[in-house]
Design a protein around this motif. Structure first.
Motif, short mmCIF file in Angstrom:
data_model
loop_
_atom_site.label_atom_id
_atom_site.label_comp_id
_atom_site.label_asym_id
_atom_site.label_seq_id
_atom_site.Cartn_x
_atom_site.Cartn_y
_atom_site.Cartn_z
N MET A 82 -23.99 26.64 46.26
CA MET A 82 -24.30 27.92 45.65
C MET A 82 -25.74 28.33 45.94
N LEU A 83 -26.66 27.36 45.82
CA LEU A 83 -28.08 27.64 46.04
C LEU A 83 -28.38 27.95 47.49
N SER A 84 -27.86 27.15 48.41
CA SER A 84 -28.18 27.33 49.83
C SER A 84 -27.65 28.66 50.36
N ILE A 85 -26.41 29.00 50.02
CA ILE A 85 -25.85 30.28 50.48
C ILE A 85 -26.62 31.44 49.86
N GLY A 86 -26.95 31.34 48.58
CA GLY A 86 -27.69 32.39 47.91
C GLY A 86 -29.07 32.59 48.49
N HIS A 111 -30.12 31.38 62.40
CA HIS A 111 -30.79 30.08 62.44
C HIS A 111 -30.74 29.40 61.07
N ASN A 112 -31.03 30.17 60.03
CA ASN A 112 -31.02 29.59 58.67
C ASN A 112 -29.61 29.22 58.21
N PHE A 113 -28.61 29.87 58.78
CA PHE A 113 -27.24 29.61 58.37
C PHE A 113 -26.80 28.19 58.74
N VAL A 114 -27.55 27.56 59.62
CA VAL A 114 -27.27 26.17 59.97
C VAL A 114 -27.33 25.30 58.70
N ILE A 115 -28.25 25.65 57.79
CA ILE A 115 -28.38 24.91 56.53
C ILE A 115 -27.07 24.99 55.74
N VAL A 116 -26.51 26.19 55.68
CA VAL A 116 -25.25 26.40 54.95
C VAL A 116 -24.14 25.58 55.58
N LEU A 117 -24.07 25.57 56.90
CA LEU A 117 -23.03 24.81 57.59
C LEU A 117 -23.17 23.32 57.31
N ILE A 118 -24.41 22.83 57.26
CA ILE A 118 -24.63 21.41 56.97
C ILE A 118 -24.19 21.07 55.55
N VAL A 119 -24.58 21.93 54.61
CA VAL A 119 -24.22 21.69 53.20
C VAL A 119 -22.71 21.73 53.02
N LEU A 120 -22.06 22.74 53.61
CA LEU A 120 -20.60 22.83 53.50
C LEU A 120 -19.92 21.68 54.24
N GLY A 121 -20.55 21.19 55.30
CA GLY A 121 -20.00 20.05 56.01
C GLY A 121 -20.05 18.78 55.17
N ILE A 122 -21.10 18.68 54.35
CA ILE A 122 -21.26 17.50 53.49
C ILE A 122 -20.30 17.56 52.30
N VAL A 177 -36.40 22.75 53.32
CA VAL A 177 -37.28 22.03 52.40
C VAL A 177 -37.31 22.73 51.04
N VAL A 178 -37.40 24.06 51.05
CA VAL A 178 -37.43 24.82 49.79
C VAL A 178 -36.12 24.63 49.02
N ILE A 179 -35.00 24.75 49.72
CA ILE A 179 -33.69 24.58 49.07
C ILE A 179 -33.55 23.17 48.50
N GLY A 180 -33.96 22.18 49.29
CA GLY A 180 -33.87 20.80 48.83
C GLY A 180 -34.74 20.54 47.61
N THR A 181 -35.94 21.13 47.60
CA THR A 181 -36.84 20.95 46.46
C THR A 181 -36.30 21.61 45.20
N ILE A 182 -35.84 22.84 45.34
CA ILE A 182 -35.28 23.55 44.19
C ILE A 182 -34.05 22.82 43.65
N ALA A 183 -33.20 22.37 44.58
CA ALA A 183 -31.98 21.66 44.16
C ALA A 183 -32.35 20.38 43.41
N PHE A 184 -33.36 19.66 43.88
CA PHE A 184 -33.76 18.41 43.23
C PHE A 184 -34.34 18.68 41.84
N VAL A 185 -35.23 19.69 41.75
CA VAL A 185 -35.91 19.97 40.48
C VAL A 185 -34.93 20.59 39.47
N PHE A 186 -34.29 21.70 39.86
CA PHE A 186 -33.41 22.39 38.93
C PHE A 186 -32.13 21.60 38.67
N GLY A 187 -31.67 20.91 39.71
CA GLY A 187 -30.47 20.10 39.53
C GLY A 187 -30.69 19.00 38.51
N ALA A 188 -31.86 18.35 38.59
CA ALA A 188 -32.17 17.29 37.63
C ALA A 188 -32.50 17.86 36.26
#
Length: 262
Positions: free
Chosen positions: A72-76, A125-136, A49-60
């Motif tokens: 870059m954000l999720s791995i970092g 456990h958190n690395f699952v997020i990275v795998l999902i992002v890289l999968g997309i 949720v935090v990564i998605g929020t930051i990506a949405f705000v800073f990305g926009a």
């Protein structure tokens, strides 16, 4: 030399006691998430949720390309959480284990390894997020991906020696954990996690003198399909060698005083 010998003996005994500190780490995680259906994955959801929020705000806000910015954000974020949590929880490693240290003759460093192992499990456990992002968005280059493993090992080695130092001083000075937590929070904002180093332009020197930036790049760049620069490896490995010598010398020097400080 005597101090290094004492610390080296403790380190050797701690490594041999891997079953003990790994078990303690597992037990602590199970107790923390007792009767929870998702367990540590609640942290993964929160991180997502935090990564998605930051990506949405800073990305926009900065008109970022999500295909580049989100990986870059999720791995970092996931990598920084691993490193910073090991260091901050290392402050209380001896303090929280005071009863064991005062009553049982065990190697000192097992309590720091316990914190490292516990946070590494959460990292997986958190690395699952990275795998999902890289999968997309896909992996840019599979050739660089294997370098992620030695980069992660170097980052863990640096996080552990830093935890050794702050854990020792925190046992003596109980205000230090709050100072370390505030310091790590400050470093989070000046480390290229939510932004690329190139975005600083003429102020990029801030990253040049930030040791945490090199450790993050060592883990993140291989997953982004980039080869870490030679300078990145030199700085990270130099920190590892010098840091461990310093941490072991310090631990050996005050090894016998830890029970009295607690």
């Amino acid at each position: 030399m005597a101090a290094l010998g004492t610390a080296a003996a403790d380190l050797n005994a701690s490594i041999k006691s891997w079953r003990l500190w790994s078990l303690l780490g597992w037990i602590e995680i199970r107790q923390r998430y007792a009767r929870s259906k998702l367990g540590p994955f609640w942290l993964t959801i929160s991180m997502g949720v935090v990564i998605g929020t930051i990506a949405f705000v800073f990305g926009a806000l900065f008109h970022q390309d999500m295909a580049t910015y989100l990986p870059m954000l999720s791995i970092g974020m996931v990598t920084w959480t691993l490193m910073s949590t090991i260091i901050t929880e290392g402050c209380n490693a001896y303090i929280n284990s005071a009863q064991y240290i005062r009553q049982v003759n065990t190697p000192r460093l097992i309590y720091l390894f316990q914190a490292m192992w516990r946070n590494f499990i959460i990292f997986l456990h958190n690395f699952v997020i990275v795998l999902i992002v890289l999968g997309i968005y896909g992996v840019r280059s599979w050739e660089t991906v294997p370098l992620f493993v030695p980069g992660l090992i170097v980052l863990l080695l640096n996080a552990v020696w830093m935890a050794m130092v702050v854990g020792l001083f925190s046992a003596r000075f109980r205000d230090l954990p709050q100072i370390v937590a505030a310091f790590m929070q400050t470093m989070y904002f000046v480390t290229p996690i939510m932004f690329a180093a190139s975005a600083l332009k003429k102020h990029e020197w801030i990253i040049t003198f930030n040791p945490f930036a090199y450790l993050i790049d060592l883990v993140r760049e291989p997953l982004l399909g980039e080869w870490p620069a030679l300078l990145t490896w030199e700085v990270a490995l130099g920190m590892t060698v010098v840091g461990w010598i310093f941490a072991l010398a310090l631990t050996g020097r005050y090894h016998k005083r830890i029970p009295y400080w607690l």
